[in-house]
Structures are given as C-alpha cells and as structure tokens.
Scaffold this motif. Structure first.
Motif, PDB file in Angstrom:
ATOM      1  N   HIS A 183      -5.747  -1.310   8.294  1.00 56.22           N
ATOM      2  CA  HIS A 183      -4.967  -1.311   7.053  1.00 56.22           C
ATOM      3  C   HIS A 183      -3.485  -1.433   7.380  1.00 56.22           C
ATOM      4  O   HIS A 183      -2.755  -2.219   6.741  1.00 56.22           O
ATOM      5  CB  HIS A 183      -5.236  -0.019   6.269  1.00 56.22           C
ATOM      6  CG  HIS A 183      -4.650  -0.010   4.890  1.00 56.22           C
ATOM      7  ND1 HIS A 183      -5.322  -0.516   3.808  1.00 56.22           N
ATOM      8  CD2 HIS A 183      -3.461   0.438   4.421  1.00 56.22           C
ATOM      9  CE1 HIS A 183      -4.577  -0.379   2.726  1.00 56.22           C
ATOM     10  NE2 HIS A 183      -3.444   0.198   3.073  1.00 56.22           N
ATOM     11  N   ALA A 204      -2.659  -4.971   8.429  1.00 52.69           N
ATOM     12  CA  ALA A 204      -2.665  -5.893   7.293  1.00 52.69           C
ATOM     13  C   ALA A 204      -1.357  -5.810   6.518  1.00 52.69           C
ATOM     14  O   ALA A 204      -0.790  -6.839   6.119  1.00 52.69           O
ATOM     15  CB  ALA A 204      -3.845  -5.577   6.375  1.00 52.69           C
ATOM     16  N   ASN A 227     -12.048  -2.788   0.029  1.00 53.55           N
ATOM     17  CA  ASN A 227     -11.156  -1.866   0.732  1.00 53.55           C
ATOM     18  C   ASN A 227     -11.179  -0.490   0.091  1.00 53.55           C
ATOM     19  O   ASN A 227     -11.255  -0.369  -1.134  1.00 53.55           O
ATOM     20  CB  ASN A 227      -9.727  -2.404   0.715  1.00 53.55           C
ATOM     21  CG  ASN A 227      -9.589  -3.669   1.537  1.00 53.55           C
ATOM     22  OD1 ASN A 227      -9.771  -3.663   2.745  1.00 53.55           O
ATOM     23  ND2 ASN A 227      -9.302  -4.782   0.867  1.00 53.55           N
ATOM     24  N   LYS A 241      -2.973  -5.635   0.354  1.00 53.60           N
ATOM     25  CA  LYS A 241      -4.190  -5.725   1.187  1.00 53.60           C
ATOM     26  C   LYS A 241      -5.107  -6.831   0.679  1.00 53.60           C
ATOM     27  O   LYS A 241      -5.734  -7.553   1.479  1.00 53.60           O
ATOM     28  CB  LYS A 241      -4.920  -4.382   1.179  1.00 53.60           C
ATOM     29  CG  LYS A 241      -6.133  -4.323   2.114  1.00 53.60           C
ATOM     30  CD  LYS A 241      -5.760  -4.475   3.576  1.00 53.60           C
ATOM     31  CE  LYS A 241      -6.925  -4.206   4.527  1.00 53.60           C
ATOM     32  NZ  LYS A 241      -7.973  -5.216   4.447  1.00 53.60           N
ATOM     33  N   HIS A 274      -3.637 -10.118   1.787  1.00 52.09           N
ATOM     34  CA  HIS A 274      -3.898 -10.300   3.214  1.00 52.09           C
ATOM     35  C   HIS A 274      -5.318 -10.798   3.446  1.00 52.09           C
ATOM     36  O   HIS A 274      -5.551 -11.732   4.223  1.00 52.09           O
ATOM     37  CB  HIS A 274      -3.688  -8.979   3.968  1.00 52.09           C
ATOM     38  CG  HIS A 274      -4.243  -8.989   5.359  1.00 52.09           C
ATOM     39  ND1 HIS A 274      -5.550  -8.612   5.634  1.00 52.09           N
ATOM     40  CD2 HIS A 274      -3.698  -9.356   6.547  1.00 52.09           C
ATOM     41  CE1 HIS A 274      -5.777  -8.754   6.926  1.00 52.09           C
ATOM     42  NE2 HIS A 274      -4.677  -9.187   7.501  1.00 52.09           N
ATOM     43  N   GLY A 302     -10.241  -1.668   7.323  1.00 50.13           N
ATOM     44  CA  GLY A 302      -8.990  -1.667   6.558  1.00 50.13           C
ATOM     45  C   GLY A 302      -8.840  -0.512   5.606  1.00 50.13           C
ATOM     46  O   GLY A 302      -8.145  -0.621   4.594  1.00 50.13           O
TER      47      GLY A 302
END
Length: 509
Positions: free
Chosen positions: A155, A158, A403, A446, A449, A474
C-alpha cells in the motif's frame, strides 16, 4: 400491507418470512461443502449464529490457505448458492434473482450528462489532521504509517508511485462507475477533480443528488447519471435533484442493462453501503449487475473496498512482527493485560493467534481475525460476497482492484456508540481510525494505481503465489493485523477508555 418489491432474502416455506440467519448459514455451508464437509454440516446446525459466525468465517479462510485452488472452490460455491437463493419481486410476482437478471428490461433508464466547471489540472494531496500533505511531507507520513504497521508495504509503495506519476491522475480516458456514488467513504470527490467520466448510481433522493451535483460542478469531470424520465439538457439543478437516480435494490436489471449498452470500457466500483440486512441485499444487487455487465463487456474492471474488521489470510511477516512487539512490551503492560484477561474470564484482551498454516504453494500464512461481533453476520456475509466475486473474476482474467480500507469515522459507523467510543480509544492498541477525507484520498489513489500501473497485482497478467495474496499486498488495515489482541476482545476495553477520554479530555490540546 403490500408485499416488498425488488431484491429480497428468500422466504422460508414454513413461516413465509425471510430469515437472514438461515440464508447466511446456507450460503456459508455451501461455500465450505467441497473443502470441509463436516464443518459445512455444522454451519447448518448452528443454533447461535449471531455469536458463533466468526468461527465459520475463520474456517473459510483457513481452508482457503491450505490449497491454492480452494479459494476458487469456496468462492464459486458460495456465489452460486447466493444467486440460487435470493429472489426478485416485481408486480407481486417472485422470481429467482439469477433468472430475473435475464428477462427483457421493463423500463429504460434515461441518461443525463453534466460537465464540471473547473479548469484546474488534476492534483492529489492527503488531508490529515487539519493538514494537506503533499510532496516530502506526504512521503514522510507514508513511511511513518508503514513503519508503525498501519499500512502494508504494498500500500505504501502504491501511494509513492501515484506521488511520482501525477500524469496518472488525468482520467479523461476512463469511465468510472460508482454504485453508491454519494458514499461518505467513496472516491467521488477525487474523481471529480481528475477529469474522469463518472457514472453515478445512487438512490433518487434530493439531498444525495444535491451533494453529488455540487461536487461535480466544482470539479473538472463529466457526470453521467440515470433518470427515470427524459430530462431536457437545459434543466436546472433544482429540477435535476428531483429526477436523477436509480435504486439498486428495485431496479437491478434496469441498471445492468443501462450500463451494458454504454460504448465505453467500464470500471465498476461496488461501494454502496446500507445498514443491517439491506447491506447483504445491496451487495447481491451490485454483484448481479457486475456479473451481467462483465458478461456483456468482458473488458470491464471491478473495484471493491474491504473492511479491516473481517478475517483474512496474512503474510508470515505479520506473525514475526507480533512476536517482536510482544518482546518489546514492558513487564507492567504484560501483567496488566494478563490481569484484565483473567478477571474477565479471558473475554477481554485475548492474544491474537500466531499460528501458521502451510499452503501447498510451499509458503506459510497466518490468519488475522479482526471480526467485530457488533457488526454482525450480515455485514460479514456482504463483504465476503465481494471477496468471492473478486477472486473469481481475476481467475477468469478480469482486472480486479480489491483493497482493504482502514476503519473510518463515517456517520454510518460512528452512529454506533460502542464503535465510536472504541475508535476514540483505538490508539491504545496501536490501531488508527481515519477521518473520511483521509480514507477517500488514500483509497482513490490506490484505485488509480491499480488501474494505471501495469505491475499492479490487480492486473491478471501478473502472477500471484496464492489467490488470497490479492487481498494482502496493498492492505491499509489501520494496524489491526499487527494488534497484540483479538480485535473484538480489545474493543470493549478501547471503548471504555474512549468514553472516559471523550468526557475528560485531559490530554487534548
């Protein structure tokens, strides 16, 4: 009293009433059937589902770890059963959900397009404790979160990648579909600043659409919204707030058909939330729509935001960190924790399990059991349905962004007095609860990404050592995975501290 309309739990033949517990047990039992038939049968016989459901959800994860193909078996069985059970009622006629999604759509939704008025270039920052973190200040905070075990390394990396690639933020070539666009923890605010085409689906509600339209108006994005009737392109905002919207629970097939007819590639985000049993129903509605649209438009991508208050397979390094932190705790802290646990007959401050499970891929994983009983089995089931869809879709070659988002002080969470107080005391256990604007910024970045970076694990071209690693890499779990104690056993203690701190804010500036 009129019969309910739309997507509903199935009715028990004996009582003619819907039983969420009975349905939940059937789905979880079926999910376990091919990997542990004995546990599968125990689910059906469970008398205290409301208190005992964590045991069975943990069983799903344990068996998911052991063999690489088990997560697919579990997901396919569970989703198949759910779609066999849930029903859709239209004009007092009851249909299976899976069948009703295939019938010709009775109503056509109209499309309204609105462009934002801003000319600003896309930019990103992270609001945090009254500051707007950018540049080196943001990078420093990301590193601090990573070092404290609040976020996983994937995470953190990212977020650094997004910081290093501001060109990724120009989403003029992307169409983002938000189920529950007005969600407090959703990415609408940021997408509206990044030139995206935003397909916003939310209830026909004046207040909801007033908020959505204001957000779009202030940004540089383009809104695409459904309407029950034709709307003149010169319609005022006052007219629009009364005409826009579609109901995921009662217009499920109409929304699916409307989306499938769009010419653009779609990035579908399941972020809608409702309280109680409605959360399972809206999760099933989003799942049915995603399944239908993906069949019609195979290049569609999927996005989900998981809760940290669930049970997950986690990497071995989590256990290693727990062991290290246990050694670093002071003698007084260890004695106090043991005393509290003993006095409560081991109800409070139960140690987080450090057991490792060996997978047939040759790697060891642990289980982070962060389920909170107060959220209930319906909430756990709704989130499990999303995990299952993510695992199945990626296995079938679809791009899937899933996520874990941190605990967030949204209204839907903090209206529960116990959870609100627990958040106030969470720092006692090195757990951080984020404000909505911080979560929004982190999770929107995120998502971008995962879409933009060809090396992201969301991309099915990149191999995973284990399917459950899709959820590990992540994660922003707010520190829950690294907590020394089982979250639900620490929650009451944190809540007591939080209540006292709220009444007597001695250390607050």
């Amino acid at each position: 009293m009129s019969a309910p309309e739309g997507l509903q739990f199935p009715f028990a033949p004996q009582t003619h009433h819907a039983s969420t517990s009975h349905t939940g047990k059937q789905i979880i039992s079926e999910a376990l059937a091919l990997v542990d038939n004995k546990l599968s049968q125990q689910v059906l016989k469970e008398k205290n589902w409301r208190k005992r459901y964590p045991h069975y959800f943990k069983g799903l994860v344990r068996h998911g770890i052991l063999y690489q193909d088990n997560p697919f078996k579990i997901a396919s069985q569970g989703l198949h059963k759910a779609h066999q059970l849930f029903v859709f009622i239209r004009d007092h006629q009851c249909h299976l959900l899976k069948d009703f999604m295939r019938v010709p759509h009775i109503q056509n939704l109209h499309t309204v397009t609105i462009k934002g008025q801003s000319q600003h270039a896309p930019e990103w920052h992270v609001p945090y404790h009254g500051q707007e973190l950018r540049g080196q200040a943001l990078l420093n905070q990301i590193t601090l979160w990573e070092q404290k075990g609040i976020i996983e390394a994937g995470h953190a990396q990212a977020l650094r990648e997004v910081q290093a690639h501001p060109e990724w933020l120009d989403l003029s070539d992307y169409t983002m579909v938000l189920f529950g666009a007005g969600s407090e923890a959703g990415p609408l605010t940021w997408l509206s600043k990044w030139k995206a085409k935003i397909v916003a689906i939310d209830l026909p509600n004046e207040h909801v659409w007033s908020r959505i339209l204001n957000t779009i108006e202030q940004g540089n994005a383009t809104l695409i919204a459904p309407s029950q009737e034709f709307v003149d392109h010169n319609a005022s905002k006052h007219e629009l707030v009364h005409k826009l919207g579609a109901n995921l629970l009662t217009q499920t097939p109409e929304i699916a058909g409307w989306l499938a007819q769009m010419p653009q590639q779609l990035n579908l985000a399941a972020i809608a939330y409702l309280d109680g049993e409605k959360h399972v129903r809206v999760a099933m509605a989003m799942d049915a729509i995603m399944q239908y649209v993906s069949e019609q438009k195979p290049d569609s991508t999927l996005m989900f935001m998981c809760t940290p208050t669930d049970v997950y397979a986690v990497p071995k390094h989590i256990v290693d960190q727990q062991v290290q932190k246990a050694h670093e705790r002071s003698t007084i802290e260890k004695l106090l924790a043991k005393g509290v646990s003993n006095l409560s007959i081991r109800y409070f401050l139960k140690p987080h399990s450090r057991q490792l499970y060996h997978s047939n891929n040759g790697k060891d994983y642990a289980i982070a059991d962060c389920l909170v009983l107060e959220q209930g089995p319906n909430y756990a089931l709704a989130k499990r349905i999303q995990q299952w869809r993510a695992i199945m879709a990626r296995e079938q070659g679809q791009h899937v962004c899933i996520n874990i988002a941190p605990s967030t002080t949204t209204h839907s969470v903090t209206k529960n007095p116990l959870l609100r107080a627990a958040f106030n005391g969470a720092h006692l256990f090195n757990v951080e609860a984020f404000e909505p604007e911080t979560t929004n910024a982190l999770m929107a970045a995120k998502w971008i990404h995962d879409l933009r970076n060809p090396k992201a694990l969301a991309n099915p071209k990149n191999d995973l050592d284990h399917p459950l690693e899709l959820l590990m890499h992540g994660a922003n779990h707010g520190g829950m995975w690294n907590a020394a104690y089982l979250v639900r056993s620490a929650l009451p203690f944190a809540a007591i501290y939080g209540l006292v701190a709220d009444k007597f804010p001695i250390n607050k500036k």
